[in-house]
Motif scaffolding. Structure first.
Motif, PDB file in Angstrom:
ATOM      1  N   GLY A 173      20.752  30.005 135.012  1.00  0.00           N
ATOM      2  CA  GLY A 173      20.517  29.426 136.342  1.00  0.00           C
ATOM      3  C   GLY A 173      21.800  29.090 137.066  1.00  0.00           C
ATOM      4  N   THR A 174      22.887  28.895 136.324  1.00  0.00           N
ATOM      5  CA  THR A 174      24.156  28.590 136.963  1.00  0.00           C
ATOM      6  C   THR A 174      24.738  29.800 137.681  1.00  0.00           C
ATOM      7  OG1 THR A 174      25.299  29.034 134.888  1.00  0.00           O
ATOM      8  CG2 THR A 174      24.722  26.748 135.364  1.00  0.00           C
ATOM      9  N   GLY A 175      24.335  31.006 137.297  1.00  0.00           N
ATOM     10  CA  GLY A 175      24.800  32.217 137.958  1.00  0.00           C
ATOM     11  C   GLY A 175      24.063  32.482 139.255  1.00  0.00           C
ATOM     12  N   CYS A 176      23.028  31.703 139.506  1.00  0.00           N
ATOM     13  CA  CYS A 176      22.250  31.825 140.728  1.00  0.00           C
ATOM     14  C   CYS A 176      23.046  31.202 141.880  1.00  0.00           C
ATOM     15  CB  CYS A 176      20.930  31.101 140.513  1.00  0.00           C
ATOM     16  SG  CYS A 176      19.784  31.206 141.864  1.00  0.00           S
TER      17      CYS A 176
ATOM     18  N   THR B 175      13.480  25.980 127.976  1.00  0.00           N
ATOM     19  CA  THR B 175      13.605  26.235 129.412  1.00  0.00           C
ATOM     20  C   THR B 175      14.893  25.632 129.955  1.00  0.00           C
ATOM     21  OG1 THR B 175      11.209  26.227 129.639  1.00  0.00           O
ATOM     22  CG2 THR B 175      12.475  25.915 131.646  1.00  0.00           C
ATOM     23  N   ALA B 176      15.244  24.438 129.509  1.00  0.00           N
ATOM     24  CA  ALA B 176      16.482  23.806 129.968  1.00  0.00           C
ATOM     25  C   ALA B 176      17.707  24.606 129.544  1.00  0.00           C
ATOM     26  CB  ALA B 176      16.561  22.378 129.441  1.00  0.00           C
ATOM     27  N   VAL B 177      17.719  25.090 128.311  1.00  0.00           N
ATOM     28  CA  VAL B 177      18.850  25.890 127.840  1.00  0.00           C
ATOM     29  C   VAL B 177      18.907  27.210 128.609  1.00  0.00           C
ATOM     30  CG1 VAL B 177      19.747  27.178 125.856  1.00  0.00           C
ATOM     31  CG2 VAL B 177      18.975  24.833 125.573  1.00  0.00           C
ATOM     32  N   PHE B 178      17.758  27.836 128.836  1.00  0.00           N
ATOM     33  CA  PHE B 178      17.709  29.084 129.609  1.00  0.00           C
ATOM     34  C   PHE B 178      18.261  28.870 131.012  1.00  0.00           C
ATOM     35  CE2 PHE B 178      15.269  31.764 132.599  1.00  0.00           C
ATOM     36  CZ  PHE B 178      15.767  32.999 132.215  1.00  0.00           C
TER      37      PHE B 178
ATOM     38  N   VAL C 266      15.119  35.858 137.080  1.00  0.00           N
ATOM     39  CA  VAL C 266      14.029  35.056 136.511  1.00  0.00           C
ATOM     40  C   VAL C 266      14.414  33.574 136.516  1.00  0.00           C
ATOM     41  CG1 VAL C 266      12.779  34.558 134.368  1.00  0.00           C
ATOM     42  CG2 VAL C 266      13.016  36.903 135.148  1.00  0.00           C
ATOM     43  N   ALA C 267      15.663  33.276 136.168  1.00  0.00           N
ATOM     44  CA  ALA C 267      16.116  31.882 136.174  1.00  0.00           C
ATOM     45  C   ALA C 267      16.100  31.310 137.585  1.00  0.00           C
ATOM     46  CB  ALA C 267      17.523  31.779 135.577  1.00  0.00           C
ATOM     47  N   CYS C 268      16.534  32.093 138.570  1.00  0.00           N
ATOM     48  CA  CYS C 268      16.508  31.617 139.963  1.00  0.00           C
ATOM     49  C   CYS C 268      15.075  31.402 140.438  1.00  0.00           C
ATOM     50  CB  CYS C 268      17.218  32.608 140.875  1.00  0.00           C
ATOM     51  SG  CYS C 268      19.004  32.570 140.690  1.00  0.00           S
TER      52      CYS C 268
ATOM     53  N   LEU D 105      21.115  40.817 135.127  1.00  0.00           N
ATOM     54  CA  LEU D 105      20.588  40.663 136.481  1.00  0.00           C
ATOM     55  C   LEU D 105      19.136  40.196 136.452  1.00  0.00           C
ATOM     56  CD1 LEU D 105      21.045  41.063 139.553  1.00  0.00           C
ATOM     57  CD2 LEU D 105      20.147  43.368 139.231  1.00  0.00           C
ATOM     58  N   ILE D 106      18.342  40.794 135.593  1.00  0.00           N
ATOM     59  CA  ILE D 106      16.931  40.415 135.488  1.00  0.00           C
ATOM     60  C   ILE D 106      16.796  38.966 135.004  1.00  0.00           C
ATOM     61  CG2 ILE D 106      14.811  40.835 134.162  1.00  0.00           C
ATOM     62  CD1 ILE D 106      15.498  43.833 134.333  1.00  0.00           C
ATOM     63  N   LEU D 107      17.575  38.576 133.988  1.00  0.00           N
ATOM     64  CA  LEU D 107      17.515  37.205 133.489  1.00  0.00           C
ATOM     65  C   LEU D 107      17.970  36.201 134.543  1.00  0.00           C
ATOM     66  CD1 LEU D 107      18.744  37.616 129.822  1.00  0.00           C
ATOM     67  CD2 LEU D 107      16.457  37.023 130.589  1.00  0.00           C
ATOM     68  N   THR D 108      18.981  36.558 135.323  1.00  0.00           N
ATOM     69  CA  THR D 108      19.439  35.667 136.390  1.00  0.00           C
ATOM     70  C   THR D 108      18.377  35.531 137.472  1.00  0.00           C
ATOM     71  OG1 THR D 108      21.734  36.255 135.939  1.00  0.00           O
ATOM     72  CG2 THR D 108      21.274  35.270 138.071  1.00  0.00           C
TER      73      THR D 108
END
Length: 112
Positions: free
Chosen positions: A106-109, A98-101, A30-32, A25-28
């Motif tokens: 970021g797709t889960g956003c 950053t692109a891989v992250f 941050v990505a969003c 959840l935290i990683l998602t």
């Protein structure tokens, strides 16, 4: 004795499961936030000056291309331009990570 071991194992499993869910959840999030920041930066720069935005994107592309070229080619023989090579290689590496992250999280956003 067997019940205590089962309860302890279930407790460890539950703590690990909740920890992984919170981490995801935290990683998602941050990505969003990173994706929203990049979109906001692009929007604001375009609204300020489209010509400078295109010129800046071109310069950034050259910077990243030089970094990729220096990353994937053989070692240089001379000492000239090592600082520039180090800076562009670091910039390329940061952009690639950053692109891989963003690709992974970021797709889960829900905003994509």
């Amino acid at each position: 004795m067997g019940v205590r071991r089962i309860v302890k194992g279930f407790g460890e499993f539950l703590v690990e499961f909740v920890g992984e869910a919170v981490g995801e959840l935290i990683l998602t999030l941050v990505a969003c936030a990173l994706l929203a920041g990049l979109v906001l930066l692009a929007y604001l720069s375009w609204s300020f000056s489209p010509r400078l935005t295109v010129a800046g994107a071109g310069l950034l592309g050259l910077f990243l291309a030089h970094g990729a070229w220096r990353t994937f080619r053989g070692p240089a023989k001379g000492r000239r331009g090592r600082r520039l090579a180090a800076v562009t290689t670091a910039g390329f590496t940061v952009a690639a990570v950053t692109a891989v992250f963003l690709l992974l999280y970021g797709t889960g956003c829900g905003c994509v």
